[in-house]
Design a protein around this motif. Structure first.
Motif, mmCIF file in Angstrom:
data_model
loop_
_atom_site.group_PDB
_atom_site.id
_atom_site.type_symbol
_atom_site.label_atom_id
_atom_site.label_comp_id
_atom_site.label_asym_id
_atom_site.label_seq_id
_atom_site.Cartn_x
_atom_site.Cartn_y
_atom_site.Cartn_z
ATOM 1 N N LYS A 196 0.825 -1.211 0.000
ATOM 2 C CA LYS A 196 0.000 0.000 0.000
ATOM 3 C C LYS A 196 0.864 1.267 0.000
ATOM 4 N N ASN A 197 1.879 1.300 0.866
ATOM 5 C CA ASN A 197 2.647 2.530 1.069
ATOM 6 C C ASN A 197 3.760 2.746 0.045
ATOM 7 N N LEU A 198 4.391 1.652 -0.375
ATOM 8 C CA LEU A 198 5.513 1.776 -1.303
ATOM 9 C C LEU A 198 5.062 1.596 -2.747
ATOM 10 N N CYS A 199 4.266 0.558 -2.999
ATOM 11 C CA CYS A 199 3.856 0.242 -4.371
ATOM 12 C C CYS A 199 2.558 0.921 -4.780
ATOM 13 N N LYS A 200 1.873 1.529 -3.799
ATOM 14 C CA LYS A 200 0.640 2.298 -4.073
ATOM 15 C C LYS A 200 -0.440 1.434 -4.711
ATOM 16 N N ILE A 201 -0.583 0.191 -4.218
ATOM 17 C CA ILE A 201 -1.644 -0.688 -4.693
ATOM 18 C C ILE A 201 -2.484 -1.145 -3.504
ATOM 19 N N GLU A 202 -3.705 -1.542 -3.777
ATOM 20 C CA GLU A 202 -4.564 -2.098 -2.735
ATOM 21 C C GLU A 202 -4.194 -3.568 -2.552
ATOM 22 N N PRO A 203 -3.620 -3.932 -1.390
ATOM 23 C CA PRO A 203 -3.113 -5.296 -1.238
ATOM 24 C C PRO A 203 -4.214 -6.340 -1.114
ATOM 25 N N ARG A 204 -4.006 -7.458 -1.800
ATOM 26 C CA ARG A 204 -4.856 -8.637 -1.689
ATOM 27 C C ARG A 204 -3.914 -9.799 -1.368
ATOM 28 N N VAL A 205 -3.905 -10.199 -0.106
ATOM 29 C CA VAL A 205 -2.858 -11.076 0.421
ATOM 30 C C VAL A 205 -3.326 -12.522 0.474
ATOM 31 N N ALA A 206 -2.589 -13.399 -0.193
ATOM 32 C CA ALA A 206 -2.858 -14.838 -0.155
ATOM 33 C C ALA A 206 -1.835 -15.521 0.739
ATOM 34 N N MET A 207 -2.335 -16.273 1.719
ATOM 35 C CA MET A 207 -1.479 -17.060 2.610
ATOM 36 C C MET A 207 -1.329 -18.449 1.984
ATOM 37 N N LEU A 208 -0.159 -18.719 1.429
ATOM 38 C CA LEU A 208 0.035 -19.902 0.598
ATOM 39 C C LEU A 208 0.280 -21.173 1.407
ATOM 40 N N SER A 209 -0.192 -22.281 0.843
ATOM 41 C CA SER A 209 -0.005 -23.595 1.437
ATOM 42 C C SER A 209 -0.172 -24.640 0.339
ATOM 43 N N PHE A 210 -0.128 -25.922 0.726
ATOM 44 C CA PHE A 210 -0.446 -26.972 -0.249
ATOM 45 C C PHE A 210 -1.901 -27.394 -0.129
ATOM 46 N N SER A 211 -2.663 -26.609 0.632
ATOM 47 C CA SER A 211 -4.086 -26.858 0.831
ATOM 48 C C SER A 211 -4.858 -25.586 0.525
ATOM 49 N N THR A 212 -6.088 -25.732 0.058
ATOM 50 C CA THR A 212 -6.956 -24.571 -0.168
ATOM 51 C C THR A 212 -8.232 -24.727 0.654
ATOM 52 N N MET A 213 -8.384 -23.839 1.623
ATOM 53 C CA MET A 213 -9.606 -23.747 2.421
ATOM 54 C C MET A 213 -10.046 -25.113 2.975
ATOM 55 N N GLY A 214 -9.071 -25.812 3.572
ATOM 56 C CA GLY A 214 -9.415 -27.062 4.250
ATOM 57 C C GLY A 214 -9.352 -28.310 3.415
ATOM 58 N N SER A 215 -8.774 -28.231 2.209
ATOM 59 C CA SER A 215 -8.724 -29.420 1.350
ATOM 60 C C SER A 215 -7.755 -30.478 1.872
ATOM 61 N N ALA A 216 -6.843 -30.070 2.757
ATOM 62 C CA ALA A 216 -5.907 -31.014 3.379
ATOM 63 C C ALA A 216 -5.770 -30.663 4.855
ATOM 64 N N ASP A 217 -5.376 -31.666 5.629
ATOM 65 C CA ASP A 217 -5.211 -31.451 7.063
ATOM 66 C C ASP A 217 -3.810 -31.909 7.473
ATOM 67 N N HIS A 218 -3.019 -30.966 7.968
ATOM 68 C CA HIS A 218 -1.631 -31.259 8.353
ATOM 69 C C HIS A 218 -1.161 -30.139 9.256
ATOM 70 N N GLU A 219 -0.177 -30.402 10.087
ATOM 71 C CA GLU A 219 0.315 -29.360 11.005
ATOM 72 C C GLU A 219 0.884 -28.153 10.254
ATOM 73 N N LEU A 220 1.441 -28.376 9.068
ATOM 74 C CA LEU A 220 1.967 -27.253 8.285
ATOM 75 C C LEU A 220 0.826 -26.386 7.757
ATOM 76 N N VAL A 221 -0.256 -27.030 7.379
ATOM 77 C CA VAL A 221 -1.440 -26.293 6.925
ATOM 78 C C VAL A 221 -2.065 -25.546 8.099
ATOM 79 N N GLU A 222 -2.100 -26.177 9.250
ATOM 80 C CA GLU A 222 -2.690 -25.560 10.437
ATOM 81 C C GLU A 222 -1.958 -24.270 10.808
ATOM 82 N N LYS A 223 -0.644 -24.267 10.640
ATOM 83 C CA LYS A 223 0.120 -23.042 10.932
ATOM 84 C C LYS A 223 -0.345 -21.886 10.056
#
Length: 334
Positions: A196-223
């Motif tokens: 927002k402040n440096l690039c002057k864009i409205e941020p849309r932030v994706a928190m990446l994993s090997f799962s999408t919205m509960g498609s997998a269950d693992h401690e790494l996904v839980e983090k």
């Protein structure tokens, strides 16, 4: 490169004093001439003046008017040593140790920023990220309220429909090997603010994993899930969502199938990787396979701007990071 053009103009409009502790390094010397000629900043080279000028002559580089400081002959060295001793005395620092440490170019440059003799610092052409972070964390420390220093890359992908017309921010690709979920939330928030402040864009932030919205269950996904929840709780004003796979984050058709109710999925322009391995591999894949320009790694979270370079950087990369550091300094000096 519309973003960089805007940042170049911003840097020229209010020139900042940026210290380059690797003053005896070839690419840094070449970059310094460009910075001077374009009026992007007031560059300060750290090193032996005779050696720097001799190298500049060999490279056919004109450094006339550029400030060169040798810590061993600097008139304020005693002030720097005393200030560093005061900062670190509770950690067992002695005046004798401080005398030696402060003459190291990276520590010297960091002290220049700390004592407002420079507005920002850029290093990393021949030093590791750890070399930069150590004095930064000891001397500059973090911005009040910020729990962790992290890094980001601005990725400029030519002819790409993804992100913001081919521009995306990647974090953290250089600093934190295995962040906790609290640190991951802090990284997401910091990168959104940077967007927002440096690039002057409205941020849309994706928190990446090997799962999408509960498609997998693992401690790494839980983090990642917990980090997403915390980030949303701390900053409800930001568009942050996850966990999600990369394709769900940036491809509209995939997002419609995997995350149809997300404001971010399919439109993400900030990608937060779950750990340093994936982040570092990810930015290099995009850089090499997609021909992207990777600007950074830039640091976020320090109380004053100090930034890192890749040891594989070009002189042009150094110019770009100096410009970004100058614009960061402008924002912090307001």
């Amino acid at each position: 490169m519309e973003l960089m053009n805007k940042l170049f103009e911003a840097a020229k409009a209010n020139k900042q004093r940026i210290v380059l502790p690797e003053g005896e390094e070839q690419r840094t010397i070449i970059a310094t001439e460009e910075i001077k000629n374009q009026g992007l900043a007031y560059p300060v080279l750290i090193g032996n003046q005779e050696k720097i000028m001799s190298m500049a002559k060999e490279l056919n580089v004109d450094l006339s008017g550029v400030e060169i400081i040798d810590p061993n002959s600097y008139e304020k060295i005693d002030e720097y040593v005393k200030a560093f001793y005061e900062i670190r005395k509770n950690k067992g620092m002695t005046m004798e140790k401080a005398e030696k440490i402060v003459r190291d170019p990276l520590y010297f440059g960091t002290m220049m920023v700390k004592l407002d003799d420079a507005d920002g610092m850029v290093s990393g052409a021949i030093h590791t990220t750890g070399d930069l972070l150590r004095p930064g964390l000891q001397i500059i420390k973090t911005t009040p309220g910020v729990s962790v220093v992290s890094s980001f890359f601005i990725m400029m992908v030519p002819d790409s429909p993804y992100g913001e017309n081919g521009m995306l921010l990647f974090a953290d690709c250089a600093v934190n090997p295995n962040p906790t979920y609290e640190q991951l939330a802090a990284i997401a928030i910091a990168t959104a603010d940077t967007a927002k402040n440096l690039c002057k864009i409205e941020p849309r932030v994706a928190m990446l994993s090997f799962s999408t919205m509960g498609s997998a269950d693992h401690e790494l996904v839980e983090k990642v899930r917990k980090a997403t929840e915390l980030a949303k709780e701390l900053r409800p004003d930001l568009m942050i969502d996850g966990e999600m796979q990369l394709d769900a984050a940036i491809v509209g058709k995939v997002a419609a199938q995997k995350a149809p109710n997300s404001q971010v999925a399919g439109r993400a322009n900030v990608l937060v990787f779950p750990d340093l391995q994936s982040g570092n591999i990810g930015y290099k894949l995009v850089q090499r396979f997609a021909g992207a320009e990777a600007i950074g790694p830039m640091c976020q979270g320090f109380a004053k701007p100090i930034n890192d370079l890749s040891r594989g950087c070009s002189s042009e990369d150094i110019v770009n990071v100096v410009v970004l550091t100058a614009v960061q300094a402008q924002a912090q000096n307001k």
